[in-house]
Design a protein around this motif. Structure first.
Motif, PDB file in Angstrom:
ATOM      1  N   VAL A   1      11.402  10.123  -0.580  1.00 43.68           N
ATOM      2  CA  VAL A   1      10.563   8.969  -0.865  1.00 43.68           C
ATOM      3  C   VAL A   1      11.114   7.729  -0.160  1.00 43.68           C
ATOM      4  N   ARG A   2      12.406   7.527  -0.296  1.00 46.55           N
ATOM      5  CA  ARG A   2      13.105   6.462   0.417  1.00 46.55           C
ATOM      6  C   ARG A   2      14.411   7.038   0.919  1.00 46.55           C
TER       7      ARG A   2
ATOM      8  N   ALA B   1      -1.945  27.245  -3.756  1.00 40.50           N
ATOM      9  CA  ALA B   1      -0.908  27.800  -2.873  1.00 40.50           C
ATOM     10  C   ALA B   1      -0.946  27.156  -1.489  1.00 40.50           C
ATOM     11  N   THR B   2      -2.120  26.684  -1.074  1.00 42.37           N
ATOM     12  CA  THR B   2      -2.227  26.083   0.266  1.00 42.37           C
ATOM     13  C   THR B   2      -1.803  24.615   0.292  1.00 42.37           C
ATOM     14  N   LEU B   3      -1.631  24.004  -0.869  1.00 42.47           N
ATOM     15  CA  LEU B   3      -1.342  22.570  -0.910  1.00 42.47           C
ATOM     16  C   LEU B   3       0.110  22.285  -0.524  1.00 42.47           C
ATOM     17  N   PRO B   4       0.370  21.100   0.021  1.00 43.80           N
ATOM     18  CA  PRO B   4       1.758  20.747   0.354  1.00 43.80           C
ATOM     19  C   PRO B   4       2.620  20.664  -0.907  1.00 43.80           C
ATOM     20  N   ASP B   5       3.839  21.095  -0.794  1.00 45.54           N
ATOM     21  CA  ASP B   5       4.787  21.093  -1.911  1.00 45.54           C
ATOM     22  C   ASP B   5       5.469  19.720  -1.956  1.00 45.54           C
ATOM     23  N   PRO B   6       5.339  19.000  -3.084  1.00 46.87           N
ATOM     24  CA  PRO B   6       5.979  17.676  -3.123  1.00 46.87           C
ATOM     25  C   PRO B   6       7.494  17.743  -3.281  1.00 46.87           C
ATOM     26  N   VAL B   7       7.999  18.881  -3.781  1.00 50.05           N
ATOM     27  CA  VAL B   7       9.437  18.964  -4.081  1.00 50.05           C
ATOM     28  C   VAL B   7      10.247  18.865  -2.788  1.00 50.05           C
TER      29      VAL B   7
ATOM     30  N   VAL C   1       0.857  -1.183   0.000  1.00 51.21           N
ATOM     31  CA  VAL C   1       0.000   0.000   0.000  1.00 51.21           C
ATOM     32  C   VAL C   1       0.897   1.238   0.000  1.00 51.21           C
ATOM     33  N   VAL C   2       0.823   2.002  -1.080  1.00 56.59           N
ATOM     34  CA  VAL C   2       1.676   3.181  -1.240  1.00 56.59           C
ATOM     35  C   VAL C   2       1.115   4.350  -0.433  1.00 56.59           C
ATOM     36  N   ARG C   3      -0.185   4.573  -0.560  1.00 54.93           N
ATOM     37  CA  ARG C   3      -0.896   5.571   0.232  1.00 54.93           C
ATOM     38  C   ARG C   3      -2.210   4.951   0.664  1.00 54.93           C
ATOM     39  N   GLY C   4      -2.683   5.309   1.796  1.00 50.77           N
ATOM     40  CA  GLY C   4      -3.967   4.791   2.252  1.00 50.77           C
ATOM     41  C   GLY C   4      -4.549   5.738   3.282  1.00 50.77           C
TER      42      GLY C   4
ATOM     43  N   GLY D   1      28.062   2.672   4.670  1.00 52.90           N
ATOM     44  CA  GLY D   1      27.902   3.987   5.283  1.00 52.90           C
ATOM     45  C   GLY D   1      27.390   5.056   4.347  1.00 52.90           C
ATOM     46  N   LEU D   2      27.341   4.769   3.043  1.00 58.69           N
ATOM     47  CA  LEU D   2      26.807   5.757   2.097  1.00 58.69           C
ATOM     48  C   LEU D   2      25.340   6.011   2.451  1.00 58.69           C
ATOM     49  N   ARG D   3      25.014   7.292   2.659  1.00 57.03           N
ATOM     50  CA  ARG D   3      23.650   7.651   3.059  1.00 57.03           C
ATOM     51  C   ARG D   3      22.872   8.029   1.802  1.00 57.03           C
ATOM     52  N   LEU D   4      21.864   7.208   1.463  1.00 57.41           N
ATOM     53  CA  LEU D   4      21.108   7.378   0.226  1.00 57.41           C
ATOM     54  C   LEU D   4      19.753   8.003   0.495  1.00 57.41           C
ATOM     55  N   ASN D   5      19.422   9.056  -0.264  1.00 61.72           N
ATOM     56  CA  ASN D   5      18.088   9.660  -0.214  1.00 61.72           C
ATOM     57  C   ASN D   5      17.501   9.686  -1.626  1.00 61.72           C
ATOM     58  N   GLN D   6      16.283   9.197  -1.756  1.00 61.05           N
ATOM     59  CA  GLN D   6      15.560   9.381  -3.021  1.00 61.05           C
ATOM     60  C   GLN D   6      14.570  10.521  -2.807  1.00 61.05           C
ATOM     61  N   VAL D   7      14.767  11.613  -3.523  1.00 60.53           N
ATOM     62  CA  VAL D   7      14.071  12.866  -3.240  1.00 60.53           C
ATOM     63  C   VAL D   7      13.207  13.263  -4.432  1.00 60.53           C
ATOM     64  N   ARG D   8      12.017  13.781  -4.164  1.00 60.41           N
ATOM     65  CA  ARG D   8      11.168  14.272  -5.252  1.00 60.41           C
ATOM     66  C   ARG D   8      11.707  15.583  -5.811  1.00 60.41           C
TER      67      ARG D   8
END
Lengths: 438, 438
Positions: B112-113, B102-108, A111-114, B120-127
């Motif tokens: 995500v993960r 304008a009131t909505l959350p910004d996905p940028v 489930v990605v979003r729920g 030790g490499l710190r990985l971020n998957q970012v929108r």
């Protein structure tokens, strides 16, 4: 497969097209049953395929020997011959790969979003298989096994077009995989090949919109671009890597040299190997002679811009192979022991150069300055941006995906290494109690 | 815009193509600056656009009056004329829509993960934003405002081709939006139109692979299919909805009637309105006369298969408009007060019929039986599957996205309503301390 094999812009034969569409439709029907199988059942199928590959490895190796002989006689180069080889040892390694895929988490059903809507409707966005995945690849028989196992584990069917040179090997491998599928109560059309149609098969796959859900080309830049340009089926573009390392003026030179050496030489001819070295002018005098010496010792030819050439040339490094770069260099993926070197005046010049010339695969910055790192990671428009680390880490296995289908350099659907999760789409399910819209 | 406007399969004029590519490249450069803007800055820009639209609504309304007059004189039908209207009230509503975005959350920037590799490499998957989004749509001026605000909020640039009939309205609207962008320190090429190139503009957009990152067609089936078939730029297919409601033998008929009525009649001519009613044979005798009566009272024409026709006809319902369905009905999106009705022998026949004939938008099951619901939600291959709820809920606003760019009926990248999040891709960032690959 040479690029020409799939570089078909002409019309596809109607009979071939209809044959490939029927094949894809049969795969789609079989996929609906696989989609309903639970993870245990899919894992058992994978283990059975692995055992069958081991048990009948001699059949594959015999077919491969014929392919190898023919390829050798037709003058295939050593690198390609090596990729074509699928002897008993390599079959065993592939079978182990299949067993590993069986151990990976199943993305289907996640489930990605729920959440509940204000009216009480309970919404779940759930991962589901994509459906029928088409793969067009060059003559590397292990890809046949990789793709089949990844597709089956993620609940997808696969339609394959391997390289012409590997046709006997792929046929023998697919026979074993399909036998195992059938003896496990699934439909063997789940994994199929258009190889019997020859070159026209690939062209037909690209036309089969509505039958094949997504097409993934894997191989050289020529093959990938031919598919990207000609396919009516949605394509995930993979692969090409004109990969940059930028040494900032704040870079720790003791980290820089091992990272550059590793990124350039740990494995040559792969898409995550570094191809270009950009150095900030403030550290160029101190750093370039050291880097050039280390690269020269590893037999890397340096193609340097004017400033870099001057600095390196003045250092009189023993046995160095130093050449002047031309404009073409900055857009070239060498896939060889060769590296373009350029001095830049600023962080922003490095970022601009990368965004202009990179294929959007992987870039790395060597820096200690926080603001430089933040700016580089935000502004560089590539699938993966490394900080003080080798570009060679861009890999589904390294990222923890267990296996990968390729590395996406496009922005739609998937970006970076593609594992099982990237072979899914989602479906929204709304559980209601009679809600109607006001 | 009629479908013909964009149904260009011929070659595009070289000068138009180069103009559109330069426009997209300028948008891409402007987008890189927008991508770095924080959410506050983007929200302020949106509020300024909303204020400017309010302040200069008369300009838009005047331009729209001219478009309306010309469209009326050329014989445009009432429905299309209504969609073309963009008077002061509608401009005000659009401006309110911009304030809501304008009131909505910004996905940028959303992670995500994120995890550390064993080394030790710190990985971020970012929108991150996609880049340059192309939109080809019909003559609905409010779409111009919606798309501009959604693209800007998600950090993207937009290249637009609106319908020919709305060209004056869109030009007036874009002038205001672009003025507000420029006066806020951003580059006004962030939002641009190819309308000056007429029909060739849309064709050039479809050819501009590598300049436009993704193309979204929005409008009738003809427009969408023309773009899907001809575009070299990756497309997100939207819209068409041959939407089914299946009443299982376990269905609660008291829930069924209001849901069917709502799905069919609450708003006609929208993609999430129900078009087909499938009824299990065990409840057909009891249910169809009730459903037919309710639908007849709402002036819905029924196109029934043989069994459904027999049952409904025998009920002698006052004022009913009952016709015999033919094979074409099952593939037709009526977008009208019309509904296809069919009796099925089983749940699986319903699922099979849906997967054969649906456009993959939304389907709903009316049932109380747990196993039937599980089977239907798993096997039906559509973007949204509702249980005991109206299909009209498939909507970005209803789903809580705040606004939507369209509803994707394809499996790649996005499926179902597309909000701000669907207008992003991701980037992997690896934070290291000198790691190299072994």
């Amino acid at each position: 497969m040479t690029n020409q094999d799939n570089d078909q812009t002409g019309r596809v034969d109607a009979q071939v097209f209809s044959g490939v569409c029927m094949m894809a439709d049969a795969a789609a029907r079989a996929q609906r049953a696989l989609e309903q199988a639970n993870t245990e059942a899919k894992n058992e199928l994978l283990l059975a395929i692995a055992d069958a590959l081991d048990a009948r490895a001699d059949d594959i190796a015999a077919a491969n020997a014929q392919d190898m002989q023919e390829a050798f006689e037709s003058g295939m180069d050593e690198g390609k011959l090596d990729r074509l080889r699928f002897d008993v040892d390599r079959v065993a390694a592939s079978a182990q790969g299949v067993r590993h895929v069986a151990t990976l988490p199943d993305p289907v059903g996640q489930v990605v979003r729920g959440y509940n809507l204000p009216n009480g409707l309970r919404l779940n966005q759930v991962r589901v298989p994509i459906g029928v995945i088409g793969m067009i690849y060059e003559a590397r028989p292990n890809v046949t096994v990789d793709v089949a196992s990844l597709c089956l584990k993620s609940g997808n069917a696969a339609i394959l077009r391997g390289g012409h040179a590997a046709e006997r090997t792929n046929a023998a491998t697919l026979r074993i995989i399909r036998d195992a599928i059938a003896s496990h109560g699934f439909d063997q059309t789940l994994v199929n090949t258009v190889d019997d149609y020859g070159r026209q098969g690939a062209t037909a796959m690209m036309e089969a919109r509505g039958h094949i859900d997504v097409l993934i080309p894997r191989g050289g830049a020529g093959l990938i671009q031919a598919v990207v340009r000609n396919s009516k089926v949605p394509v995930i573009e993979t692969g090409a890597g004109n990969v940059h390392i930028y040494v900032d003026r704040s870079g720790d030179l003791n980290k820089a040299i091992p990272i550059i050496l590793n990124a350039k030489t740990q494995r040559v001819g792969v898409c995550n190997a570094a191809e270009k070295l950009l150095v900030h002018r403030d550290v160029a005098e101190a750093f370039l002679p050291l880097a050039a010496q280390a690269l020269a010792e590893a037999n890397v030819v340096l193609r340097a811009d004017e400033r870099a050439y001057g600095i390196i040339d003045a250092a009189n490094i023993d046995g160095i192979d130093l050449e002047q770069a031309d404009e073409q260099d900055w857009d070239t993926e060498y896939l060889a022991l060769k590296m373009g070197v350029k001095v830049v005046d600023s962080l922003d010049e490095a970022i601009g150069h990368i965004n202009m010339h990179s294929t959007g695969h992987t870039e790395s910055i060597i820096a200690e300055d926080y603001s430089a790192i933040e700016r580089f990671t935000r502004l560089v428009d590539s699938a993966v941006v490394m900080v003080n680390a080798s570009t060679r880490f861009t890999d589904g296995g390294v990222f923890g995906f267990g296996a990968e289908l390729g590395i996406s350099t496009q922005k739609m659907h998937a970006r970076g290494p593609m594992g099982l999760q990237e072979m899914t789409t989602t479906k929204w399910i709304g559980y209601g109690t009679g809600q109607v819209r006001q």
